[in-house]
Design a protein around this motif. Sequence first.
Motif, mmCIF file in Angstrom:
data_model
loop_
_atom_site.group_PDB
_atom_site.id
_atom_site.type_symbol
_atom_site.label_atom_id
_atom_site.label_comp_id
_atom_site.label_asym_id
_atom_site.label_seq_id
_atom_site.Cartn_x
_atom_site.Cartn_y
_atom_site.Cartn_z
ATOM 1 N N UNK A 126 14.295 -1.294 -22.980
ATOM 2 C CA UNK A 126 14.752 -0.643 -21.515
ATOM 3 C C UNK A 126 15.608 -1.594 -20.760
ATOM 4 N N UNK A 127 15.871 -2.939 -21.036
ATOM 5 C CA UNK A 127 16.493 -3.912 -20.295
ATOM 6 C C UNK A 127 17.820 -3.561 -20.772
ATOM 7 N N UNK A 128 18.154 -2.799 -21.969
ATOM 8 C CA UNK A 128 19.499 -2.875 -22.380
ATOM 9 C C UNK A 128 19.850 -1.239 -22.052
ATOM 10 N N UNK A 129 19.293 -0.505 -21.315
ATOM 11 C CA UNK A 129 19.393 0.998 -21.027
ATOM 12 C C UNK A 129 20.705 1.187 -20.477
ATOM 13 N N UNK A 140 24.837 1.107 -37.142
ATOM 14 C CA UNK A 140 25.715 -0.011 -36.440
ATOM 15 C C UNK A 140 24.586 -0.848 -35.590
ATOM 16 N N UNK A 141 24.706 -2.204 -35.682
ATOM 17 C CA UNK A 141 23.552 -3.027 -35.116
ATOM 18 C C UNK A 141 24.431 -3.833 -34.358
ATOM 19 N N UNK A 142 24.166 -3.886 -32.846
ATOM 20 C CA UNK A 142 25.011 -4.778 -32.014
ATOM 21 C C UNK A 142 23.817 -5.613 -31.150
ATOM 22 N N UNK A 143 24.599 -6.650 -30.659
ATOM 23 C CA UNK A 143 23.934 -7.536 -29.825
ATOM 24 C C UNK A 143 23.719 -6.820 -28.402
ATOM 25 N N UNK A 144 22.758 -7.080 -27.588
ATOM 26 C CA UNK A 144 22.333 -6.536 -26.170
ATOM 27 C C UNK A 144 22.913 -7.622 -25.186
ATOM 28 N N UNK A 145 22.291 -7.323 -24.081
ATOM 29 C CA UNK A 145 22.818 -8.152 -23.075
ATOM 30 C C UNK A 145 22.642 -9.459 -23.032
ATOM 31 N N UNK A 149 20.253 -4.664 -30.298
ATOM 32 C CA UNK A 149 19.226 -5.836 -30.501
ATOM 33 C C UNK A 149 18.947 -6.325 -29.172
ATOM 34 N N UNK A 150 17.753 -6.439 -28.764
ATOM 35 C CA UNK A 150 17.349 -7.000 -27.435
ATOM 36 C C UNK A 150 17.443 -8.505 -27.301
#
Length: 331
Positions: free
Chosen positions: A49-52, A112-117, A83-84
Amino acid sequence: MRALVGAWRVLPLLALLASLALAQGSRDSLVPRGAERFDAGRFTVVAYPADRPLARSLLAEAQRRDTFPGLPRPHARVLIAVAPDARRFRDWIGPAAPEWGAAIAFPALQRIVMQGRTAGSDAGDPRSVLRHELAHLALHEALGDLPPRWFDEGYASFAAGEWGRDETLATNLTLLARGMPTLDTLEAGFYEGAAEAEASYALAFRAVSDLSELDRERGLTLFFRYWKETGRFDAAVRQAYGITATAFEKQWQERTRRRYGMLALVANLSLATSIFLVAFLPLWIMRRRRDRRRLEALRQADEIAEREARALDALLGETPVPDAAPEPPRG
């Protein structure tokens, strides 16, 4: 340092699937507990949710720019996992991935895997990062395992428009000290640490860009077609551009060295001059001030000595000797 890392089959791909509880090839499988799923077209984004807001932005960007230079439009379904935090990013991509990676693509699985906020400022613009990784997937979908590592990374940077990589070459004295690498030896640079990898990314980007410029109208389109038909890089270069792969490599080396070698020298000389001024200018100023104080002290000492001499002459009653004899009368 900013570094966009592409996908390689040497990574533990199953670690991602196990962590996300996603079945290969299925978008209807489960997502991690507490995460959300966003679907549009051929893309699925999984995020917490934090990265919505980021997930929705990435989804819109992926749909908006879903074509890649010289390649047919991709059709494979893609999963993008955000990723959170740094711990789960490392868990999802596996221990074999470089520490400086902002995102990892798995072409064989279209993942794909990415870094989040929580990503640092060196992770770069997430839209550009996503575009880079999607280019890896599109290239693999069209050509499979044909592209070597240098071309894979160079093409992903080219497709993402990472022109800022030229700055790395403009400050790299290695181009003058050791000379340009060959395209084959360029491969090793991706495994020798962040600084060396950054230079290799920049050189690979320059190589793919130079190759595209050989045909101003069609770019890489014919080249990719011939590469897929023949399975050989050198044959595709010859058929698409009318030169041999060896000739192109020499042209790329000469152009890059000529274009960026002197820039690197000037930049480093400017840096050395700046360091010299910062280090020694204060010392020079201090010495000038000390010399001025010393000269002022000597001048004052001379004045004092002269006054004391005059006072002594007056005390002894001596008449000062005139500077010159009086002029005799005229007429």
